[in-house]
Design a protein around this motif. Structure first.
Motif, PDB file in Angstrom:
ATOM      1  N   UNK A   1      -4.946   3.776  -3.150  1.00  0.00           N
ATOM      2  CA  UNK A   1      -4.799   4.972  -2.321  1.00  0.00           C
ATOM      3  C   UNK A   1      -3.906   6.002  -3.018  1.00  0.00           C
ATOM      4  N   UNK A   2      -2.795   5.515  -3.603  1.00  0.00           N
ATOM      5  CA  UNK A   2      -1.852   6.418  -4.268  1.00  0.00           C
ATOM      6  C   UNK A   2      -2.539   7.130  -5.435  1.00  0.00           C
ATOM      7  N   UNK A   3      -3.263   6.379  -6.242  1.00  0.00           N
ATOM      8  CA  UNK A   3      -3.928   6.977  -7.407  1.00  0.00           C
ATOM      9  C   UNK A   3      -5.008   7.972  -6.988  1.00  0.00           C
ATOM     10  N   UNK A   4      -5.769   7.602  -5.979  1.00  0.00           N
ATOM     11  CA  UNK A   4      -6.837   8.487  -5.491  1.00  0.00           C
ATOM     12  C   UNK A   4      -6.246   9.758  -4.890  1.00  0.00           C
ATOM     13  N   UNK A   5      -5.210   9.606  -4.093  1.00  0.00           N
ATOM     14  CA  UNK A   5      -4.552  10.750  -3.465  1.00  0.00           C
ATOM     15  C   UNK A   5      -3.943  11.675  -4.523  1.00  0.00           C
ATOM     16  N   UNK A   6      -3.291  11.071  -5.515  1.00  0.00           N
ATOM     17  CA  UNK A   6      -2.679  11.856  -6.592  1.00  0.00           C
ATOM     18  C   UNK A   6      -3.752  12.630  -7.362  1.00  0.00           C
TER      19      UNK A   6
ATOM     20  N   UNK B   1       9.348  -2.310   2.696  1.00  0.00           N
ATOM     21  CA  UNK B   1       8.688  -1.448   1.702  1.00  0.00           C
ATOM     22  C   UNK B   1       8.549  -0.030   2.210  1.00  0.00           C
ATOM     23  N   UNK B   2       8.069   0.090   3.431  1.00  0.00           N
ATOM     24  CA  UNK B   2       7.883   1.427   4.005  1.00  0.00           C
ATOM     25  C   UNK B   2       9.230   2.108   4.224  1.00  0.00           C
ATOM     26  N   UNK B   3      10.237   1.329   4.614  1.00  0.00           N
ATOM     27  CA  UNK B   3      11.569   1.896   4.842  1.00  0.00           C
ATOM     28  C   UNK B   3      12.136   2.480   3.550  1.00  0.00           C
ATOM     29  N   UNK B   4      12.082   1.701   2.482  1.00  0.00           N
ATOM     30  CA  UNK B   4      12.640   2.155   1.197  1.00  0.00           C
ATOM     31  C   UNK B   4      11.874   3.368   0.673  1.00  0.00           C
ATOM     32  N   UNK B   5      10.540   3.309   0.739  1.00  0.00           N
ATOM     33  CA  UNK B   5       9.758   4.415   0.200  1.00  0.00           C
ATOM     34  C   UNK B   5       9.914   5.689   1.026  1.00  0.00           C
ATOM     35  N   UNK B   6      10.053   5.541   2.346  1.00  0.00           N
ATOM     36  CA  UNK B   6      10.294   6.724   3.179  1.00  0.00           C
ATOM     37  C   UNK B   6      11.630   7.361   2.816  1.00  0.00           C
TER      38      UNK B   6
ATOM     39  N   UNK C   1       3.054  13.428  -6.580  1.00  0.00           N
ATOM     40  CA  UNK C   1       3.415  12.012  -6.753  1.00  0.00           C
ATOM     41  C   UNK C   1       4.212  11.499  -5.553  1.00  0.00           C
ATOM     42  N   UNK C   2       5.201  12.270  -5.128  1.00  0.00           N
ATOM     43  CA  UNK C   2       6.046  11.818  -4.006  1.00  0.00           C
ATOM     44  C   UNK C   2       5.243  11.686  -2.718  1.00  0.00           C
ATOM     45  N   UNK C   3       4.410  12.673  -2.439  1.00  0.00           N
ATOM     46  CA  UNK C   3       3.627  12.636  -1.200  1.00  0.00           C
ATOM     47  C   UNK C   3       2.580  11.520  -1.258  1.00  0.00           C
ATOM     48  N   UNK C   4       1.966  11.341  -2.417  1.00  0.00           N
ATOM     49  CA  UNK C   4       0.952  10.285  -2.549  1.00  0.00           C
ATOM     50  C   UNK C   4       1.560   8.908  -2.326  1.00  0.00           C
ATOM     51  N   UNK C   5       2.730   8.677  -2.907  1.00  0.00           N
ATOM     52  CA  UNK C   5       3.400   7.380  -2.737  1.00  0.00           C
ATOM     53  C   UNK C   5       3.752   7.161  -1.257  1.00  0.00           C
ATOM     54  N   UNK C   6       4.295   8.186  -0.640  1.00  0.00           N
ATOM     55  CA  UNK C   6       4.673   8.056   0.782  1.00  0.00           C
ATOM     56  C   UNK C   6       3.434   7.784   1.645  1.00  0.00           C
ATOM     57  N   UNK C   7       2.368   8.528   1.420  1.00  0.00           N
ATOM     58  CA  UNK C   7       1.133   8.323   2.184  1.00  0.00           C
ATOM     59  C   UNK C   7       0.562   6.926   1.937  1.00  0.00           C
ATOM     60  N   UNK C   8       0.595   6.508   0.673  1.00  0.00           N
ATOM     61  CA  UNK C   8       0.064   5.192   0.328  1.00  0.00           C
ATOM     62  C   UNK C   8       0.791   4.075   1.053  1.00  0.00           C
ATOM     63  N   UNK C   9       2.121   4.154   1.088  1.00  0.00           N
ATOM     64  CA  UNK C   9       2.903   3.107   1.752  1.00  0.00           C
ATOM     65  C   UNK C   9       2.741   3.153   3.264  1.00  0.00           C
ATOM     66  N   UNK C  10       2.559   4.363   3.803  1.00  0.00           N
ATOM     67  CA  UNK C  10       2.436   4.469   5.261  1.00  0.00           C
ATOM     68  C   UNK C  10       1.067   4.013   5.758  1.00  0.00           C
ATOM     69  N   UNK C  11       0.036   4.335   4.993  1.00  0.00           N
ATOM     70  CA  UNK C  11      -1.309   4.135   5.532  1.00  0.00           C
ATOM     71  C   UNK C  11      -1.974   2.831   5.095  1.00  0.00           C
ATOM     72  N   UNK C  12      -1.433   2.162   4.095  1.00  0.00           N
ATOM     73  CA  UNK C  12      -2.037   0.910   3.633  1.00  0.00           C
ATOM     74  C   UNK C  12      -0.997  -0.199   3.644  1.00  0.00           C
ATOM     75  N   UNK C  13      -1.471  -1.412   3.876  1.00  0.00           N
ATOM     76  CA  UNK C  13      -0.539  -2.533   3.988  1.00  0.00           C
ATOM     77  C   UNK C  13      -0.499  -3.388   2.718  1.00  0.00           C
ATOM     78  N   UNK C  14      -1.688  -3.673   2.153  1.00  0.00           N
ATOM     79  CA  UNK C  14      -1.726  -4.566   0.988  1.00  0.00           C
ATOM     80  C   UNK C  14      -1.406  -3.791  -0.295  1.00  0.00           C
ATOM     81  N   UNK C  15      -0.650  -4.418  -1.205  1.00  0.00           N
ATOM     82  CA  UNK C  15      -0.215  -3.712  -2.426  1.00  0.00           C
ATOM     83  C   UNK C  15      -1.362  -3.093  -3.222  1.00  0.00           C
ATOM     84  N   UNK C  16      -2.455  -3.837  -3.383  1.00  0.00           N
ATOM     85  CA  UNK C  16      -3.572  -3.309  -4.183  1.00  0.00           C
ATOM     86  C   UNK C  16      -4.201  -2.092  -3.505  1.00  0.00           C
TER      87      UNK C  16
END
Lengths: 138, 64
Positions: B40-45, A43-48, B20-35
């Motif tokens: 995080x993405x919505x709050x950051x955006x 997931x992180x790989x694709x999104x990065x 949107x792009x930065x929020x998604x990237x930050x969300x995926x990097x800093x959180x593990x669980x989908x919810x």
């Protein structure tokens, strides 16, 4: 004896892990997301890859400034370092921007920021992959 | 947007895309669980847009 063996083995294992982590960070820098892909963090790989790739495509498409190594001042040098953070995508940005930069309008200025952000974001993801490879919580 | 590699985006479109792009990237990097990521993405955006629009309005008096 068992303790001595364990104690001697741990530094070697740590050094190997550090080396692997370093190469994962370099891979992640060269190709955005590759570091996480090597760690099977899909997931992180694709999104990065998508985030950095889209920022580069948009930045170059908006005719942002892709800084080169022959800058005139410190800001150009910093811009070059930020752009270089995208790894191989830096070359893609220079190819995509065939007509050169145009920062005389707001779009070009935004494009410059998009490109720099893509680089810094990619460096951040490479650092994240490095920490994950070292076994730090990620 | 124009054809080819020339994008013509407004200030708002550029800011939205960037946020949107930065929020998604930050969300995926800093959180593990989908919810957690979605939150995080919505709050950051939201914060990106709030601060962006806020700074825009703060600069408005100086543009006249």
């Amino acid at each position: 004896m068992a303790d001595e063996t364990t104690a001697a083995a741990v530094p070697g294992r740590n050094a190997k892990r550090e080396t692997i982590a370093f190469f994962i960070a370099v891979a992640g820098w060269l190709v955005p997301g590759l570091g996480h892909a090597l760690l099977k963090m899909w997931g992180r790989a694709v999104m990065s890859f998508l985030s950095v790739g889209l920022l580069v495509i948009l930045g170059a498409g908006m005719r942002g400034n892709v800084f080169s190594s022959g800058g005139n001042d410190a800001f150009d040098a910093l811009g070059f370092l930020a752009d270089l953070g995208t790894g191989t995508f830096y070359l893609a940005a220079t190819k995509l921007e065939a007509n050169g930069a145009d920062v005389s309008h707001a779009g070009g200025d935004y494009g410059t920021r998009f490109l720099a952000t893509a680089g810094v974001l990619n460096l951040l993801t490479a650092l994240h992959a490095y920490e994950a490879a070292r076994g730090r919580k990620a | 947007m124009n054809a080819g590699m020339g994008f013509k985006l407004s200030h708002l479109q550029s800011m939205l895309l960037f946020a949107a792009l930065i929020s998604v990237a930050f969300g995926f990097l800093s959180r593990r669980r989908p919810m957690d990521r979605v939150k995080y993405i919505l709050w950051s955006l939201f914060l990106f847009l709030l601060i962006g629009v806020g700074i825009g309005w703060a600069m408005y008096p100086f543009s006249h």
